[in-house]
Design an enzyme around this catalytic site. Sequence first.
Site, PDB file in Angstrom:
ATOM      1  N   CYS A  49       4.495  -3.598   2.478  1.00 54.80           N
ATOM      2  CA  CYS A  49       4.288  -3.659   1.277  1.00 54.80           C
ATOM      3  C   CYS A  49       3.264  -2.908   1.526  1.00 54.80           C
ATOM      4  O   CYS A  49       1.869  -3.603   1.088  1.00 54.80           O
ATOM      5  CB  CYS A  49       3.562  -5.511   1.517  1.00 54.80           C
ATOM      6  N   GLY A  50       3.586  -1.430   1.354  1.00 55.37           N
ATOM      7  CA  GLY A  50       2.579  -0.698   0.171  1.00 55.37           C
ATOM      8  C   GLY A  50       1.184  -0.977   1.453  1.00 55.37           C
ATOM      9  O   GLY A  50       1.248  -1.031   2.843  1.00 55.37           O
TER      10      GLY A  50
END
Lengths: 286, 141
Positions: free
Chosen positions: A88-89
């Site tokens: 998720c980055g």
Amino acid sequence: MSGAKEIRTKISSIKNTQKITKAMEMVAASKMRKAQDSMQATRPYADKIRNVISHLAHAHPEYHHPYLAERNIKRVGLVIISTDRGLCGGLNINMFKKAITNMQQWAADGIEIDLTLIGAKSNAFFKRLGGNVVSTATHLGDAPSINDLIGTIKVMLDAYEEGRIDRLYLSYNEFVNTMTQRPQLEQLIPIHGHKEKELETHWDYIYEPDSKPVMNALMIRYIESLVYQGVVENLACEQSARMVAMKSASDNAGELIDELQLAYNKARQAAITQEISEIVGGAAAV
Amino acid sequence: MAMTMHVDIVSAEKAIFSGTVTMLFAPAEMGEVGIAPRHAPLLTWLKPGEVRVQTKEGDQRSYFVSGGILEVQPHTVTVLADTAIRARDLDEAAAVEAKERAEHMLADKQADIDYAKVQAELAQSVAQLRAIQKLREKAKQ
């Protein structure tokens, strides 16, 4: 032709990866909508409790709750909410960075820190980094229930009531919009922020059975609802961050495929040209 | 016209009811209470049970709460419903469990460090491979 064949296998493997990232993107997008809805749904409760607490502050009850009193800070509690899964980055890392900057500041001031970790990622991170972890909760799923948090938070609340910590903070990601998530560090206890307006008439509640237990229950629920809200908001952040990360991964894969396709075409062309020139050369020799 | 008051029934996870009612009944700590508009300010605990409201239109609605807090103001009533069954012992047990999880997590260091080590080694060899590939490409040109 061997070069062309290698490129072709590479292209097909990237295409498979792209399929996965596309699927993850779409799953994240639909989960994000649900998470946003449940984020909205948690707001009324915390708002109502905040109202009641500010009423209480106005009503001047004879009993002053410890959650409202400032103390000298020797030790603080920090509740860190992270995601359970990765991909998720920079969502978790950005939040950890903010938390750690604050923790360093506290350490420099000689303040000790107790940690409560929610989410598998923060567990893994602080296990490596070290830190005094007093309670954890992981794998809350896509629809977290406040049940799973009660015990985890109670450890910190007990510590505050017994005087082991003098302040409690909450660190989570604030959902600004789909593209932006902002790491936040909020003070939970002592509770502040409610404006004390002068009342025209003095009034107080009738407490049943007594002001002390009722206020206690109210305060505990308020803190729990704030943490729960943080968890739900962090979930919405996780899904939208994952959606964006997966979208850019799919885009990158697309670009890579285009480039490789070009290289493949060139290699194929070169092989054909070579073959023709070999045939022509052979024919000339005859 | 009958007197009315505004009622909100909310739980931590969602809003359950919001509307104008003429009467509300709730299972308070000291016994069932009926709240009419212009009731004196009251703050009390709820026991698990049924919260009934009589809406302006005259229909009765009932909601089950597993405890919570009832706040009464002359013209607004708020029910802060619990979604969980709360009891001191239960909360205590949950707290002990959360502590144990933390201790367990910290004690279980071995597995994760190995994992981290392997991951670092893997990253290193991937980087080496990439460097070799680049060198080869350069040599070809």
